[in-house]
Every structure is written in structure tokens, then in C-alpha cells.
Design an enzyme around this catalytic site. Structure first.
Site, PDB file in Angstrom:
ATOM      1  N   GLU A  95     -20.138  -3.371  10.090  1.00  0.00           N
ATOM      2  CA  GLU A  95     -20.870  -2.233  10.746  1.00  0.00           C
ATOM      3  C   GLU A  95     -22.179  -3.007  11.482  1.00  0.00           C
ATOM      4  O   GLU A  95     -22.318  -2.762  12.701  1.00  0.00           O
ATOM      5  CB  GLU A  95     -21.648  -1.144   9.918  1.00  0.00           C
ATOM      6  CG  GLU A  95     -20.586  -0.253   9.483  1.00  0.00           C
ATOM      7  CD  GLU A  95     -19.476  -0.684   8.180  1.00  0.00           C
ATOM      8  OE1 GLU A  95     -19.849  -1.704   7.775  1.00  0.00           O
ATOM      9  OE2 GLU A  95     -18.572   0.072   7.973  1.00  0.00           O
TER      10      GLU A  95
ATOM     11  N   LYS B 172       0.867  -1.206  -0.045  1.00  0.00           N
ATOM     12  CA  LYS B 172       0.076   0.081   0.047  1.00  0.00           C
ATOM     13  C   LYS B 172       0.963   1.519  -0.090  1.00  0.00           C
ATOM     14  O   LYS B 172       2.027   1.355   0.740  1.00  0.00           O
ATOM     15  CB  LYS B 172      -0.669   0.076   1.429  1.00  0.00           C
ATOM     16  CG  LYS B 172      -2.026   1.188   1.053  1.00  0.00           C
ATOM     17  CD  LYS B 172      -3.250   0.302   2.175  1.00  0.00           C
ATOM     18  CE  LYS B 172      -4.427   1.629   2.201  1.00  0.00           C
ATOM     19  NZ  LYS B 172      -5.458   1.235   2.883  1.00  0.00           N
TER      20      LYS B 172
ATOM     21  N   ARG C 157     -25.672   0.389   6.907  1.00  0.00           N
ATOM     22  CA  ARG C 157     -25.179  -1.006   6.918  1.00  0.00           C
ATOM     23  C   ARG C 157     -25.934  -1.796   8.107  1.00  0.00           C
ATOM     24  O   ARG C 157     -26.152  -2.910   8.080  1.00  0.00           O
ATOM     25  CB  ARG C 157     -23.993  -1.221   6.689  1.00  0.00           C
ATOM     26  CG  ARG C 157     -23.192  -1.026   5.595  1.00  0.00           C
ATOM     27  CD  ARG C 157     -23.328  -2.419   4.710  1.00  0.00           C
ATOM     28  NE  ARG C 157     -22.835  -2.124   3.262  1.00  0.00           N
ATOM     29  CZ  ARG C 157     -21.618  -2.346   2.699  1.00  0.00           C
ATOM     30  NH1 ARG C 157     -20.788  -2.923   3.610  1.00  0.00           N
ATOM     31  NH2 ARG C 157     -21.465  -2.180   1.373  1.00  0.00           N
TER      32      ARG C 157
END
Ligand code: TPP
Length: 618
Positions: free
Chosen positions: A363, A275, A391
Site C-alpha cells: 500500500e 490454492k 498502511r
């Protein structure tokens, strides 16, 4: 070729590997140069340069469908599909979106912003394919953080059951979500990375690869390091598994994609990427600061300073409040679904590691877990962005509210969110929550009120309470954390006037108060800091024949305005001059907050002009 001259990915077909590498270097330079000016999702994009070039080289977009999970790592795709020239406007009002947009390009075949939808989206296209000759191969590119989320795992399980559909799932494993990854799947992948090697390749290839490709794979097997077979997680779900590949090595990527393209089975290609690859500060970042980066100085990676010293983002005030609380209270938890960085909880995590629970991008799990903690008599604070709370709707209703859990939820990024745009707006939580029995919703006008609302929530409130706060900065001084007096569960009247009333909540309240004083307006201003329940005592003194404006930085349907109109209607005292100001049924685009407020007629100027016009009409 200059990156800005790219019109379509077709040219990639003729590039040699050396040319692909040169192009990747140019793309990285372009990203650094542009994102240092505009900001944006920096490290995810720097990590997928070779991956995206290789996908577009092997597959024929847009006939072959490349679906980007979340879509925050789609910048390289945008460059390769002819949008480099628009990068100066990235994430700005009327500029290029930071996510995929179907209206921007035929190559943007599926939009997202919320994570973990890509495999289900791929499944939909695969089921449509028998009727749609325009659909070729379907590839989902998904990160290791997003893969661990419920939706992704459900879809992985589902589509693996249909071998003939042959989905191609490219798992971009950079060992990071926004910050470090959590959960058992992450641990399993770490084990895979350590254990698996090239050794078993030759032995097992022929068993797993379809006969007609054996010749081909026996050639590539020498080159694809770590072609994994055996009993892996993915194989047990019905996938042919290729990994662990170096996601920055074109030879490995191109071969693996060619194999997947010819395969007649569901395929997972597991690649390892770094990353932030190619820019030292972002490569070293373990906290996620470079995930969504503001503009920065290229030479040293320092972010441009954006706010004055005496202000903090609301979420940081909340984080400081939680640290202050944890200094005395060792028996309360803070729960976050993968948003430690965004919610400024790194310092909390460092100081009170045992009191922080990061569920990963989960979530619904975070909500039910927090509910269960509360029902187990354990104090808990759950923080969630307004947009991601969507969500967890069922868990709020079915778990939390129905069982009357004493749960305090911080609803971060409420209202307009600026550059992220329509997938991330915090405009829908009030209607979503307000009809659920027993739910209380509040929003402060400033940091002081935020602290007093939280003191009320922790010390006095019974049942679920959702306290909203925006992405904005607010004046803050650490001394505010001492001796906080819990708020009363009521609205407050900030100015008294006889010609009309404005009811509002959030930051605009202070602006309105100042403007009413400056302009000497004879208007009552009410701070509706509890959006639900209504303060009926204060409403009962509102004259229904006089002008009334209800303002909310939220969607109007099912909001505070409609609740107030409903209240008066039920009382048989219909409001004669009422205006509800907020967002009409709309997905609000990305852009500068103040420009958007003006565009939608929702600035402080608009409110006062409307009030003056209503008064003049009277
Ligand atoms: C439902 C949902 N929750 C949280 C987020 C915020 N978010 C955006 S990207 C991201 C991390 C994604 O990690 P990964 O899939 O590994 O991709 P990477 O950026 O590392 O390439 C998170 C948590 C989101 N977009 N959607």
C-alpha cells in the site's frame, strides 16, 4: 474421529501418515460443507490442510507458537484446536471469527487481518523467549503474496541477522495472492520451482547442515525432494533453505518440520500448495473468486445470488466508471495494491491491461508511486480499502499532501465491513486523513452522486482528494455513466425544517430523507458529501440554539462531528443541543451490518428517536 470431536491437537502426535491423510480428507469435507452455508475464506484454507495438520503434529502448540500471516487461512487450525462445533456461526454476529482471536483460544497466539506481520511478530516472541520459558519454537506461516510486502521483507532481513534466534518460516507458495501474484519475487519463485531439483541434494547437504544432524538429514535427504541449497535469495539473507516441498505430502512436511525444529539457525521451509485444493471450482480459480467466497451450491460451485439486478456494489460502479473513462482516455492509470478482484477490476484489466498497475500487497508503494505519477503530470486513480490505507498514512502526509499531488483516491469498504470484523473496519480513515493539510474527503449518498463526485475530482479538483464508498450495493444503471455533471464542492440541503438539523453523509442520508418525509418531521437534513472541507455557508445558517445531530459511520474522535463542534466553538457560537453520533473509541466486532448499527445506537431509527427527544426537551 469425527472432526467435531477434536478438542486439542494432542491426538495428532500418535497418528500415522495414512491417518493424517484420512483426517485431511475429513477436514476438507467439513470445510466444503460448512463454508457452502456460511461463506468465508475458502481456497486459502483448502490449500493448507496438510500443512496445518503437519505443523500441529510436529510442534507443541500453544507452547510452540504458530503464527498465521493474515490469519484468513486459520480455519484448519481452529478445527484442530477444538472449534469445529462453532463453524455454523463463522463470521456471523457473535459467532466464530474468520481470523485468529486471542480470546477464542490459547492456541491463537497472534492476531492479524492485515498481511505480512507474521515474521515481525515471530521476531518479537523470539526476543521475549530468553525471559519467557513458556515460549518454545516460533513458526511463522506466510503466503507468497504476503511475503512480497514491505513489512515481511523488512522482518525477514532483520531476524535473519540473529542466527541464534532460529525462527522457522514456512513459506506457503501457491503462486497466488488473492488472484495471480505480481512482482519480481514471484518471478524468482517461479524460476526456483522450475530450476531446482533433487539432484544437488546429496552433494550439498553435508556442508550446510550442522554436524550433529548430518546423520539424520542424510536419511531424510532421500525423502525430501528438492532440498535446496546453493545461493538462493533466502540463504543470502542468512536462512537455511528447504524446498521446494510438496505441501500436500505428509512425509516431506513432517521431515522438514522435524529438521527445522532441531536446527540452530533461521530456517525457511518453502512448500508448494494448490490454492483451493480438493474442490474443483476453487482449484481452477485464477481470478480469486474463491478466496473470500459467499455461500455456494456444493454440487456445482455456483454462488448463491445475493443482490437484485438493478443494484451493484459501489466498487463495481467505480470499476464501470473507470472502464468508461479508459474508453476515451488512454493516458490514465488505475493503481491497486493486490485488490483487483475485491475492487472488481478484472474486466478493466482485461480490456485495458496497460492502464492497470497492481503493486501487490504494497500500500505504501502504491501511494508513493501514484503520487509520483500525478507529479509527473499523468492522470491516475488509486483504489485502496479504507482499512489498508492505514498502511500508507505517512505516504499520504509526506508524499502526496505535502507536495500537493493531484491524486484521486477511491477509499473502498469505508464504514462497517460486516463479516471480516475488527481488523478490516473502515472506521478510521476520516480521523486519519482529516488533519492532514490540503486533503479533501468526500462520500456520496448513492451511485449518481458517486459519479458526479468523481467527475468533480478528475475535472476540477486541485490537490489530493479521497472519495469514500462502502461495501454496500447501490442502485445503478449504465446510462448513469453518460453526461455526468461534476458535483459542486458544497453540501446539499435535502429537507428544510425549523425544529432541528441532521447533518450526515453516505447511504443513510436517503433513508433519513424518506423517513423525515413519511413522518412529516419539521427537520432540516443536510448531506455533508464533502466531509472536509466543511461547508461553512451552510453551517452559518444552522441555529446553534436548536437541536443538531451530526451522524457518521466512522469513529467519532477527529470526525465530522468534532470538526463541526470545533467550528462553532471557534466562532463563539457554542452549540446548545448537539449530539454527535458515530463509533466511540472502539474496535468493532464482525457481524451483520444492521445488527451492529442497532447495537451501537447508529441505525436510522436511533437518529430520528434522538432528534425527536431533543425537540421534545426544547
Ligand atoms: C495489508 C493488506 N493488504 C491487503 C490485504 C488483502 N489480502 C488478504 S489475503 C491476501 C492475499 C494473500 O496472499 P498469500 O499471502 O499468498 O496467501 P494465500 O491466500 O494465497 O494463501 C490479500 C491481498 C490484507 N489482508 N492486508
Amino acid at each position: 474421529m469425527d472432526v467435531k470431536d477434536i478438542k486439542s491437537p494432542d491426538f495428532l502426535k500418535d497418528l500415522s501418515i495414512a491417518e493424517c491423510e484420512a483426517l485431511s480428507a475429513d477436514i476438507r469435507n467439513f470445510l466444503v460443507e460448512n463454508l457452502s452455508q456460511t461463506g468465508g475464506h475458502f481456497s486459502s484454507n483448502m490449500g493448507v490442510v496438510e500443512l496445518t495438520v503437519a505443523l500441529h503434529k510436529v510442534f507443541d502448540s500453544p507452547k510452540d507458537k504458530i503464527i498465521f500471516d493474515v490469519g484468513h487461512q486459520g480455519y484448519v487450525h481452529k478445527i484442530l484446536t477444538g472449534r469445529a462445533n462453532e463453524f455454523a456461526t463463522l463470521r456471523q454476529t457473535d459467532g466464530l471469527s474468520g481470523f485468529l482471536k486471542r480470546e477464542e483460544s490459547p492456541h491463537d497466539v497472534y492476531e492479524a487481518g492485515h498481511s505480512s506481520t507474521s515474521i515481525a511478530a515471530a521476531a518479537g516472541m523470539l526476543f521475549a523467549r530468553p525471559f519467557q520459558p513458556s515460549i518454545g519454537h516460533v513458526v511463522a506461516l506466510i503466503g507468497d503474496g504476503a511475503l512480497a510486502s514491505g513489512m515481511a521483507l523488512e522482518a525477514l532481513n532483520f531476524i535473519g541477522h540473529y542466527p541464534e534466534k532460529n525462527p522457522i518460516i514456512v513459506l506457503n507458495d501457491n503462486e497466488m495472492s488473492i488472484s495471480e501474484n505480481v512482482g519480481h519475487l514471484a518471478r524468482m519463485m517461479t524460476n526456483l520451482r522450475m530450476r531446482r531439483s533433487y539432484r544437488s541434494l546429496r552433494r550439498k547437504t553435508s556442508r550446510l547442515v550442522p554436524k550433529r544432524f548430518r546423520g539424520f538429514t542424510s536419511k531424510i535427504e532421500k525423502r525430501i525432494k528438492g532440498f535446496l541449497t546453493g545461493h538462493t535469495y533466502f540463504e543470502s539473507l542468512g536462512y537455511q533453505y528447504y524446498g521446494l516441498l510438496d505441501g500436500h505430502d505428509f512425509k516431506q512436511l513432517l521431515k522438514a518440520f522435524e529438521v527445522a525444529k532441531k536446527s540452530n539457525q533461521p530456517t525457511v521451509i518453502h512448500v508448494r500448495t494448490v490454492k483451493g485444493k480438493g474442490y474443483e471450482p476453487s482449484e481452477q480459480d485464477k481470478l480469486g473468486k474463491w478466496h473470500g467466497a459467499p455461500p455456494f451450491h456444493v454440487e456445482n460451485g455456483e454462488f448463491f445470488k445475493g443482490r437484485s439486478k438493478d443494484t451493484l456494489p459501489y466498487c463495481s460502479v467505480v470499476a464501470r466508471m473507470l472502464e468508461h473513462k479508459a474508453e476515451k482516455d488512454k493516458e490514465f492509470y488505475v493503481v491497486t495494491p493486490a485488490m483487483i478482484g475485491g475492487s472488481d477490476l478484472h474486466s478493466f484489466q482485461e480490456r485495458f491491461p496497460k492502464q492497470l498497475i497492481d503493486t501487490g500487497i504494497a500500500e505504501a508503494t502504491a501511494m508513493t508511486l501514484s503520487c509520483s505519477l500525478a507529479l509527473s503530470n499523468t492522470r491516475v486513480f488509486l483504489t485502496m480499502y479504507s482499512t489498508f490505507l492505514q498502511r500508507a498514512y505517512d505516504q499520504v502526509l509526506h508524499d502526496v499532501a505535502r507536495q500537493k499531488a493531484d491524486l484521486v483516491v477511491g477509499v473502498d469498504r469505508s464504514g462497517l465491513v460486516g463479516a471480516d470484523g475488527d481488523t478490516h473496519q473502515g472506521l478510521y480513515d476520516i480521523p486519519m486523513l482529516s488533519h492532514i493539510p490540503g486533503v479533501t474527503i468526500a462520500q456520496p449518498k448513492d451511485a449518481e452522486e458517486l459519479l458526479s463526485l468523481f467527475a468533480y475530482a478528475f475535472e476540477k479538483h486541485k490537490g489530493p482528494i479521497f472519495i469514500r464508498y462502502p461495501k454496500e450495493n447501490t442502485r445503478f444503471d449504465p446510462s448513469m455513466l453518460e453526461n455526468v455533471v461534476p458535483a459542486e464542492k458544497s453540501w446539499t440541503k435535502l429537507t428544510g425544517g425549523s425544529q432541528g438539523t441532521i447533518i450526515a453523509f453516505g447511504q443513510i442520508v436517503e433513508t433519513l430523507r424518506a423517513r423525515i418525509a413519511d413522518e412529516n418531521l419539521d427537520v432540516t437534513l443536510i448531506n455533508a458529501r464533502f466531509i472536509k472541507p466543511l461547508d461553512e455557508k451552510l453551517l452559518d445558517i444552522v441555529n446553534p440554539k436548536k437541536p443538531l445531530i451530526v451522524y457518521e459511520e466512522s469513529t467519532l474522535q477527529g470526525g465530522l462531528g468534532s470538526a463541526i463542534c470545533h467550528y462553532f466553538a471557534r466562532q463563539g457560537r457554542p452549540l446548545e443541543k448537539v449530539r454527535t453520533l458515530g463509533f466511540e473509541e472502539a474496535f468493532v466486532e464482525h457481524g451483520d451490518r444492521n445488527i451492529l448499527l442497532k447495537r451501537y445506537g447508529l441505525s436510522a431509527d436511533d437518529v430520528l428517536e434522538k432528534m425527536k427527544a431533543l425537540i421534545d426537551e426544547a
